[in-house]
Design a protein around this motif. Sequence first.
Motif, PDB file in Angstrom:
ATOM      1  N   ARG A  67     -23.708 -40.927  59.238  1.00  0.00           N
ATOM      2  CA  ARG A  67     -23.775 -40.172  60.557  1.00  0.00           C
ATOM      3  C   ARG A  67     -23.861 -41.002  61.533  1.00  0.00           C
ATOM      4  N   GLY A  99     -27.849 -40.535  51.897  1.00  0.00           N
ATOM      5  CA  GLY A  99     -28.971 -40.102  51.386  1.00  0.00           C
ATOM      6  C   GLY A  99     -29.843 -39.660  52.490  1.00  0.00           C
ATOM      7  N   GLY A 100     -31.330 -39.865  52.081  1.00  0.00           N
ATOM      8  CA  GLY A 100     -32.345 -39.346  53.009  1.00  0.00           C
ATOM      9  C   GLY A 100     -32.240 -39.828  54.453  1.00  0.00           C
ATOM     10  N   VAL A 101     -32.071 -41.263  54.510  1.00  0.00           N
ATOM     11  CA  VAL A 101     -32.040 -41.635  55.795  1.00  0.00           C
ATOM     12  C   VAL A 101     -30.227 -41.893  55.931  1.00  0.00           C
ATOM     13  N   SER A 128     -39.440 -43.288  63.810  1.00  0.00           N
ATOM     14  CA  SER A 128     -39.677 -41.852  63.455  1.00  0.00           C
ATOM     15  C   SER A 128     -40.487 -41.743  62.445  1.00  0.00           C
ATOM     16  N   GLY A 129     -41.723 -42.591  62.234  1.00  0.00           N
ATOM     17  CA  GLY A 129     -42.627 -42.681  60.975  1.00  0.00           C
ATOM     18  C   GLY A 129     -42.038 -43.210  59.878  1.00  0.00           C
ATOM     19  N   LEU A 130     -40.986 -43.397  59.767  1.00  0.00           N
ATOM     20  CA  LEU A 130     -40.301 -44.116  58.391  1.00  0.00           C
ATOM     21  C   LEU A 130     -40.244 -45.749  58.728  1.00  0.00           C
ATOM     22  N   ARG A 131     -40.408 -46.266  57.244  1.00  0.00           N
ATOM     23  CA  ARG A 131     -40.336 -47.528  57.428  1.00  0.00           C
ATOM     24  C   ARG A 131     -39.387 -48.337  56.266  1.00  0.00           C
ATOM     25  N   GLU A 155     -26.555 -43.589  47.267  1.00  0.00           N
ATOM     26  CA  GLU A 155     -25.687 -44.535  46.915  1.00  0.00           C
ATOM     27  C   GLU A 155     -24.179 -44.753  47.700  1.00  0.00           C
ATOM     28  N   MET A 173     -39.039 -50.026  61.634  1.00  0.00           N
ATOM     29  CA  MET A 173     -39.982 -48.816  61.779  1.00  0.00           C
ATOM     30  C   MET A 173     -39.481 -47.842  62.665  1.00  0.00           C
ATOM     31  N   SER A 194     -30.198 -48.120  48.358  1.00  0.00           N
ATOM     32  CA  SER A 194     -29.557 -46.721  48.071  1.00  0.00           C
ATOM     33  C   SER A 194     -30.804 -45.683  47.834  1.00  0.00           C
ATOM     34  N   ARG A 195     -32.208 -46.331  47.611  1.00  0.00           N
ATOM     35  CA  ARG A 195     -33.224 -45.485  47.156  1.00  0.00           C
ATOM     36  C   ARG A 195     -33.307 -44.605  48.639  1.00  0.00           C
ATOM     37  N   CYS A 196     -33.392 -45.152  49.834  1.00  0.00           N
ATOM     38  CA  CYS A 196     -33.445 -44.230  51.000  1.00  0.00           C
ATOM     39  C   CYS A 196     -32.165 -43.714  51.414  1.00  0.00           C
TER      40      CYS A 196
END
Lengths: 112, 554
Positions: free
Chosen positions: A62, A56-58, A81-84, A52, A79, A47-49
């Motif tokens: 969708r 959220g951010g990621v 789009s620059g995210l991990r 909940e 990994m 849930s951090r990224c």
Amino acid sequence: MMYKLVLMAIACIFIGDAAYPQEDVPNLKDPKMIAAGHDLFLQKQCSRCHGEDGKGGVNLARRDLDPRGVFQSIADGRMGSGLRMPASRDVLTDEEIWKATAYVMSISQQAK
Amino acid sequence: MGKLIFAASLALTCLLSTATVAPAEGPGTEDPNNWPQYNRTSNAWRYSPLDQINKDNVNKLSVAWIAQGGDITMGIQETPLAIDGVIYSITSGNRVAALDAKTGQEIWNYQPKLDPLTKKVLFSPYSRGVAVGDGKVFIGTVDGRGIALDQKTGKEIWQVQLTDFANCHGCNFTSPPVVAGDMLTFGSTAGELATQGKIFGVEAKSGKKVWEFNTIKDDPKSWPGTSGKYGGGGAWMPGTYDAETNTVFYGTGNPGKDFINEDRQGDNLYTDSIVALDPKTGNLKWYRQEIKQDVWDYDSAYEVLLFKKDGKDLIVHMNKSGYVFVLDKNDGSIENIWPVSDLKNFVKDIDKRTGELIGRVELPMNQETLICPSTFGGRSWNSGAYNPNTGLWYNNVLDFCGYLKPVAQKDDPKDYGTGHIGASDFGRLVMAPDGRKPGRLDARDPFTGERKWTHEMDVPGFASVLTTGGGLVFNGDPTGILRAFDADTGKVLWSFNTGSGMRSGIISYAVAGEQYILVPSGWGSYAAILLPPLFPQLEKVPAASTLIAFKLPK
């Protein structure tokens, strides 16, 4: 050379299938499994990224997701789009990863 | 012979007329053509005295060269170094490169083989910089090693494993070491990890570890029971080395679990503190804790600025809460405390004489509590910049909040990807209740906090600021816009779309009589993951890992 490449490609497809045969995929629509998966989703701070509720951010809500791909991402990390996303194999058991997968599938676009 | 003398005189005249060394002398102006350490000078001002690029011509800046940093995972977060015409850069996966500062052409590169565990841990694979000294380039790795490379060739000279990487919840290095005479100091990550964060002292020549300083004090009054076992802390940004007193100053990280203080009912030393260490021995000279028994994730890991003012040696230091502590450099006694923003509710205030937190807000378990500023802080870790000509300190300010909700969590230092925070996340971000803009660039007096000018932003800045002898301030934003401001007034004089957001450090250097502005552009980090729900305009910002150098056209 081409022949070898084709053989390797076929081998990869089979290895990929062998790792997650259809019959080994648990029932991801089982409400108990989804609920347990949601608990893990929160405990392990997915849930951090992802938020909940997965929005959220990621944003997972969708996305049109494939269960084996979700399992793979949780197990081995991701990994793009620059995210991990950190890998969780050996931190979580396969059974736990399937539970988390069940929750993720339940909120993904496919579920709707 | 006469012609030769004439030609030599002409060449000298030309050289002098294009020289970019600022005429002014004083603190922050030394070694003007270079950017030899993380915050440029040992006073950590991020001030370049170069003045060839100035208010009158900054609008003529154009791209001199572009270099790609390789892997874009978590963006580019470094402050590159520039020394005698060579750029030293580190990008994702601890890839180090030396580049020709005139052309961007790669001279050498080096990439260590990283422990596969780096794929599982919380803080990886980014790095915020390298250090250079003694003919070597030094890095701290995301698997907890210190490595020295030959400055000319990039060949590895030594390496040393410093953290117990597999058993410390993946504690590692995401920032460069500090060169402190013939010693190096490395600060580890720890705030969100089930471990005790350390600072290590290592011989620069050999890589031999000489000492380690535990940021978790062995004191049951400070850490009742076993609460200190996984107390966190650490020092995940570079410290400041003061040769005058042979002291290395570090800001330390937050205590863990971040949002639960039930079992740690002490002051939780030395978390959220400045520690003054002897770099030869690691002995603690003094400390000043800024946030006692933190439950809001307000690390004090940020840069430590040094000043001489009215006969006093001072430190200026901001922590994540947005409060700035002005301290006596020699003993850490408090001179002043001021906040960068009035958007704060975690306390009513901090006592300006004693540093006590007044009216602190606790976090009830399993309930959301609105806390301002958010866990991103009143400012992020990216440094501000101080200009001695204007007397102003330029900082990005974050004016948004978050709902924090502590939940029970087991301690497990092998649960590598899960933060030891006592929550499911770092807080649900929300805009300020009063509807203000979520960020701004502020110009303030560093000692009093008096504000001279401000530039409001729809998306706040997350990059380190640069200020120069040309009377300029450079700042980058997460959407990719690089702006140059008039340092006196805050007027925007020039802007450029770098193509990706900035989460790094802008520098300036000179080579062959020309001044350059070097900008790492490449949106990434946890900010790129966590901010889009609050700032939807960031969803589509492409990731990158690019160095863009600007100069004036000839």
